[in-house]
Design a protein around this motif. Structure first.
Motif, PDB file in Angstrom:
ATOM      1  N   UNK A 122       0.828  -1.215   0.000  1.00 44.29           N
ATOM      2  CA  UNK A 122       0.000   0.000   0.000  1.00 44.29           C
ATOM      3  C   UNK A 122       0.856   1.256   0.000  1.00 44.29           C
ATOM      4  N   UNK A 123       0.338   2.275  -0.645  1.00 47.16           N
ATOM      5  CA  UNK A 123       0.956   3.594  -0.600  1.00 47.16           C
ATOM      6  C   UNK A 123       0.041   4.491   0.228  1.00 47.16           C
ATOM      7  N   UNK A 124       0.509   5.661   0.628  1.00 49.10           N
ATOM      8  CA  UNK A 124      -0.326   6.531   1.461  1.00 49.10           C
ATOM      9  C   UNK A 124      -1.683   6.877   0.844  1.00 49.10           C
ATOM     10  N   UNK A 125      -1.807   6.850  -0.489  1.00 49.87           N
ATOM     11  CA  UNK A 125      -3.069   7.203  -1.127  1.00 49.87           C
ATOM     12  C   UNK A 125      -4.015   6.042  -1.364  1.00 49.87           C
ATOM     13  N   UNK A 126      -3.684   4.836  -0.903  1.00 49.50           N
ATOM     14  CA  UNK A 126      -4.541   3.672  -1.131  1.00 49.50           C
ATOM     15  C   UNK A 126      -5.673   3.643  -0.109  1.00 49.50           C
ATOM     16  N   UNK A 127      -6.868   4.057  -0.574  1.00 49.33           N
ATOM     17  CA  UNK A 127      -8.013   4.142   0.321  1.00 49.33           C
ATOM     18  C   UNK A 127      -8.441   2.790   0.872  1.00 49.33           C
ATOM     19  N   UNK A 128      -8.390   1.740   0.064  1.00 47.38           N
ATOM     20  CA  UNK A 128      -8.792   0.418   0.552  1.00 47.38           C
ATOM     21  C   UNK A 128      -7.882  -0.021   1.696  1.00 47.38           C
ATOM     22  N   UNK A 129      -6.582   0.173   1.533  1.00 46.93           N
ATOM     23  CA  UNK A 129      -5.637  -0.192   2.597  1.00 46.93           C
ATOM     24  C   UNK A 129      -5.888   0.644   3.846  1.00 46.93           C
TER      25      UNK A 129
ATOM     26  N   UNK B 102     -12.760  -0.434  -6.285  1.00 45.83           N
ATOM     27  CA  UNK B 102     -13.425  -0.576  -7.572  1.00 45.83           C
ATOM     28  C   UNK B 102     -14.379   0.598  -7.727  1.00 45.83           C
ATOM     29  N   UNK B 103     -14.450   1.133  -8.930  1.00 48.17           N
ATOM     30  CA  UNK B 103     -15.366   2.240  -9.189  1.00 48.17           C
ATOM     31  C   UNK B 103     -16.802   1.704  -9.173  1.00 48.17           C
ATOM     32  N   UNK B 104     -17.714   2.452  -8.566  1.00 50.27           N
ATOM     33  CA  UNK B 104     -19.097   2.002  -8.468  1.00 50.27           C
ATOM     34  C   UNK B 104     -19.738   1.804  -9.842  1.00 50.27           C
ATOM     35  N   UNK B 105     -19.234   2.467 -10.854  1.00 50.49           N
ATOM     36  CA  UNK B 105     -19.759   2.297 -12.214  1.00 50.49           C
ATOM     37  C   UNK B 105     -19.498   0.895 -12.752  1.00 50.49           C
ATOM     38  N   UNK B 106     -18.519   0.192 -12.189  1.00 53.34           N
ATOM     39  CA  UNK B 106     -18.137  -1.135 -12.669  1.00 53.34           C
ATOM     40  C   UNK B 106     -18.936  -2.225 -11.951  1.00 53.34           C
TER      41      UNK B 106
ATOM     42  N   UNK C 188     -17.238   3.177   1.199  1.00 55.10           N
ATOM     43  CA  UNK C 188     -17.237   3.938  -0.042  1.00 55.10           C
ATOM     44  C   UNK C 188     -16.423   5.219   0.129  1.00 55.10           C
ATOM     45  N   UNK C 189     -15.918   5.724  -0.975  1.00 56.70           N
ATOM     46  CA  UNK C 189     -15.113   6.948  -0.964  1.00 56.70           C
ATOM     47  C   UNK C 189     -15.090   7.494  -2.377  1.00 56.70           C
ATOM     48  N   UNK C 190     -14.481   8.622  -2.574  1.00 51.23           N
ATOM     49  CA  UNK C 190     -14.281   9.187  -3.904  1.00 51.23           C
ATOM     50  C   UNK C 190     -12.835   8.954  -4.319  1.00 51.23           C
ATOM     51  N   UNK C 191     -12.675   8.283  -5.460  1.00 52.51           N
ATOM     52  CA  UNK C 191     -11.352   8.054  -6.028  1.00 52.51           C
ATOM     53  C   UNK C 191     -10.986   9.305  -6.817  1.00 52.51           C
ATOM     54  N   UNK C 192      -9.928   9.982  -6.402  1.00 46.15           N
ATOM     55  CA  UNK C 192      -9.498  11.206  -7.082  1.00 46.15           C
ATOM     56  C   UNK C 192      -8.462  10.859  -8.139  1.00 46.15           C
ATOM     57  N   UNK C 193      -8.640  11.416  -9.312  1.00 52.88           N
ATOM     58  CA  UNK C 193      -7.698  11.165 -10.401  1.00 52.88           C
ATOM     59  C   UNK C 193      -7.474  12.451 -11.170  1.00 52.88           C
ATOM     60  N   UNK C 194      -7.027  12.359 -12.379  1.00 50.02           N
ATOM     61  CA  UNK C 194      -6.580  13.500 -13.168  1.00 50.02           C
ATOM     62  C   UNK C 194      -7.517  14.706 -13.097  1.00 50.02           C
ATOM     63  N   UNK C 195      -6.910  15.873 -13.159  1.00 54.72           N
ATOM     64  CA  UNK C 195      -7.639  17.147 -13.150  1.00 54.72           C
ATOM     65  C   UNK C 195      -8.566  17.302 -11.953  1.00 54.72           C
ATOM     66  N   UNK C 196      -8.184  16.713 -10.839  1.00 54.86           N
ATOM     67  CA  UNK C 196      -8.980  16.768  -9.611  1.00 54.86           C
ATOM     68  C   UNK C 196     -10.373  16.172  -9.763  1.00 54.86           C
ATOM     69  N   UNK C 197     -10.585  15.359 -10.789  1.00 53.84           N
ATOM     70  CA  UNK C 197     -11.864  14.677 -10.961  1.00 53.84           C
ATOM     71  C   UNK C 197     -11.983  13.583  -9.912  1.00 53.84           C
ATOM     72  N   UNK C 198     -13.207  13.249  -9.569  1.00 53.98           N
ATOM     73  CA  UNK C 198     -13.443  12.203  -8.580  1.00 53.98           C
ATOM     74  C   UNK C 198     -14.471  11.220  -9.123  1.00 53.98           C
ATOM     75  N   UNK C 199     -14.273   9.965  -8.792  1.00 50.59           N
ATOM     76  CA  UNK C 199     -15.170   8.888  -9.213  1.00 50.59           C
ATOM     77  C   UNK C 199     -15.591   8.131  -7.957  1.00 50.59           C
ATOM     78  N   UNK C 200     -16.915   7.941  -7.734  1.00 53.10           N
ATOM     79  CA  UNK C 200     -17.351   7.165  -6.565  1.00 53.10           C
ATOM     80  C   UNK C 200     -16.783   5.743  -6.640  1.00 53.10           C
ATOM     81  N   UNK C 201     -16.268   5.280  -5.516  1.00 54.44           N
ATOM     82  CA  UNK C 201     -15.613   3.974  -5.457  1.00 54.44           C
ATOM     83  C   UNK C 201     -15.965   3.260  -4.165  1.00 54.44           C
ATOM     84  N   UNK C 202     -15.678   1.969  -4.150  1.00 56.68           N
ATOM     85  CA  UNK C 202     -15.891   1.132  -2.958  1.00 56.68           C
ATOM     86  C   UNK C 202     -14.630   0.319  -2.724  1.00 56.68           C
ATOM     87  N   UNK C 203     -14.248   0.210  -1.466  1.00 54.75           N
ATOM     88  CA  UNK C 203     -13.104  -0.609  -1.067  1.00 54.75           C
ATOM     89  C   UNK C 203     -13.614  -1.972  -0.618  1.00 54.75           C
TER      90      UNK C 203
END
Length: 189
Positions: free
Chosen positions: A69-76, A130-134, A151-166
């Motif tokens: 795990x890295x510091x940004x791994x929400x599931x961990x 995993x992204x909730x869309x999947x 659940x949390x928001x996965x942050x990625x490029x351009x500060x966009x966020x995608x709802x996710x579940x660990x």
């Protein structure tokens, strides 16, 4: 004659075959949400514990990785917080995908089980996000016995966020048998 499928450790030479497969998965499924401007870079692991590929009739058609795990791994982070654990207690399963043309052979489930087994072998619990869309991937993880952590928001490029579940993997001894998983559910990636 049925197709011959194997799961084996990834080699550096496999990256050239994996790159176009990843692009095809992104074009069909929008995975990974970050995009695939540089597939080789996305597949290069910063903190690897292992990586495997799926071959179907000698062609590389899928991939999974296990990392520290890295510091940004929400599931961990969620598992560590909920179980008063440490980063050394978990391994992050990711970079999972199967070619759209090779789906229906349980390769996603087999790749997941391979990484989960390795995590257990080295004394760690596998976690993933995993992204909730999947939705198909979520159904399969749950069919394989993975439990949601939150659940949390996965942050990625351009500060966009995608709802996710660990999720956290079940103990290896408690995993449902592959035959109970519907064909192709995890093959999305």
């Amino acid at each position: 004659m049925p197709a011959e499928a194997i799961i084996r450790p990834r080699r550096d030479a496999d990256l050239d075959a994996l790159a176009p497969t990843l692009v095809a998965v992104y074009e069909r499924d929008g995975y990974p949400v970050e995009g695939v401007a540089d597939p080789r870079a996305w597949l290069t692991l910063a903190r690897p514990l292992g990586a495997w590929v799926a071959e179907l009739d000698g062609q590389i058609v899928g991939h999974v990785a296990l990392t520290e795990p890295s510091p940004g791994d929400d599931a961990a982070r969620l598992w560590i917080d909920q179980h008063r654990g440490t980063p050394d207690d978990v391994a992050v399963l990711g970079r999972l995908f199967v070619s759209p043309d090779a789906r229906g052979h349980h390769l996603g489930a087999r790749l997941t089980e391979t990484a989960t087994d390795e995590a257990a072998r080295i004394g760690r619990r596998a976690v993933l996000d995993v992204m909730l869309k999947d939705a198909a991937a979520i159904r399969t993880y749950e069919a394989l016995g993975w439990r949601p952590l939150g659940d949390f928001n996965h942050h990625h490029s351009n500060d966009a966020a995608e709802p996710a579940r660990a999720y956290v993997a079940p103990p290896v001894y408690g995993r449902p048998q592959l035959s109970k998983v519907s064909t192709g559910m995890l093959d999305q990636g």
